[in-house]
Scaffold this motif. Sequence first.
Motif, PDB file in Angstrom:
ATOM      1  N   LEU A 190      56.222  13.164 118.348  1.00  0.00           N
ATOM      2  CA  LEU A 190      57.466  12.703 118.962  1.00  0.00           C
ATOM      3  C   LEU A 190      57.181  11.949 120.255  1.00  0.00           C
ATOM      4  O   LEU A 190      56.525  12.469 121.155  1.00  0.00           O
ATOM      5  CB  LEU A 190      58.396  13.889 119.243  1.00  0.00           C
ATOM      6  N   ASP A 198      59.834   9.248 121.401  1.00  0.00           N
ATOM      7  CA  ASP A 198      61.160   8.891 121.931  1.00  0.00           C
ATOM      8  C   ASP A 198      62.215   9.841 121.399  1.00  0.00           C
ATOM      9  O   ASP A 198      62.444   9.913 120.183  1.00  0.00           O
ATOM     10  CB  ASP A 198      61.519   7.455 121.535  1.00  0.00           C
ATOM     11  N   LEU A 199      62.861  10.553 122.318  1.00  0.00           N
ATOM     12  CA  LEU A 199      63.960  11.439 121.960  1.00  0.00           C
ATOM     13  C   LEU A 199      65.246  10.866 122.545  1.00  0.00           C
ATOM     14  O   LEU A 199      65.426  10.830 123.762  1.00  0.00           O
ATOM     15  CB  LEU A 199      63.723  12.852 122.504  1.00  0.00           C
ATOM     16  N   ILE A 215      57.100  12.986 126.265  1.00  0.00           N
ATOM     17  CA  ILE A 215      58.330  12.600 125.572  1.00  0.00           C
ATOM     18  C   ILE A 215      59.250  11.868 126.548  1.00  0.00           C
ATOM     19  O   ILE A 215      59.509  12.342 127.652  1.00  0.00           O
ATOM     20  CB  ILE A 215      59.052  13.837 125.006  1.00  0.00           C
ATOM     21  N   SER A 221      58.291   8.963 114.919  1.00  0.00           N
ATOM     22  CA  SER A 221      58.061   9.297 116.335  1.00  0.00           C
ATOM     23  C   SER A 221      59.361   9.212 117.128  1.00  0.00           C
ATOM     24  O   SER A 221      59.355   9.348 118.343  1.00  0.00           O
ATOM     25  CB  SER A 221      57.018   8.350 116.942  1.00  0.00           C
TER      26      SER A 221
END
Length: 362
Positions: free
Chosen positions: A27, A29-30, A79, A273
Amino acid sequence: MFKKIYKLGELTLIKNLKEQELKEHRLIDLFWECTLTCNAKCKHCGSSAEKKKYEGELTTEEIKNAFKQIANDMDASQILINVTGGEPLVRSDLCEVMEYATNELGFHWGMTTNGILLTEENIKKLEKANMETISVSIDGLEKTHDEFRGVPGSYNLIINNIKNLKKAGFVKHLQVTTVFHKKNINQMEELYNVMLDLGLDSWRLMSMDPIGRAKENEELLLDGKELKRLLDFIKEKNKKKKLELTYGCPGFLGLDYEKEVRKSYFYCRTGISIASILYNGDLYVCPNVPRIKKLIQGNIRTDNFKDVWDNKYKEFRKLDRTKSYECGNCKNWDYCLGGAYHTWNFEENKQNKCPYNMIYEK
């Protein structure tokens, strides 16, 4: 010719790396869609956001707990939380939440905004909340922008707000995003000079996509010649190196444009991702992807994010996830893999927007 051969070699290497990325699904980009409420009503809005209260929005404590859970299970420092809406700044607790996410949990964050509420007071709050990046929307010169966004007087207000933000000096990357359509495609040169005067770090140029409210305004969509004109403009201006111009994410553009109009080759990373927490807690892919129930992977109110990230999202981690007859038999399949997921037609199993075909009139 040598450049095209070199690019083909690079693309082949990237193709070989994709399977490894699918397995690792780290991961990066959240997205947090912090609200669907908006103080504008834009003709292209992928979320069809507007000036109303949406039921079920996560509370302050719920989103804080969600970020804490993620930070406990994953490396928060690796992140980037991308805050989107609606309009993020209509949430009065935005800076409180993000100050907690950075100071207490170690996340980095940036925001996409229409810029109307970037008041001096809010700029101070954003600095205190450690915001690092921001993308502000300007969609044409004054009359065009105001009409497109449905807010009279907003253009001049936003320009002034950007200047104040630039003066504050804390943002690491200041960007303007412009969505191009038939009513502003002839304003590229004038807008370029506006962006130079603002002293931006980059200008992101996009073509209007047939998603959300844009489906009600399809007469504004660019045709292939206009899209090519936009891409040629980016290539030409980037040679001058006065301001970094970059094209948005939709679709493989062919070797004439790939890595010429953006830093990397096209690759739709949604579910690989990229993930999102929607306004109501649903765990999703890129928030621009049409809201289809079967694509929802869980809900942050009831599910552990890392468990969902590790054990679900499986259909997004297949190289053939969008292998329709047309796309699967295309010579660009290995590089495109069906194009952008947010413009995919899930009912008819085909791509609604193929930039390559538009450019080369296929």
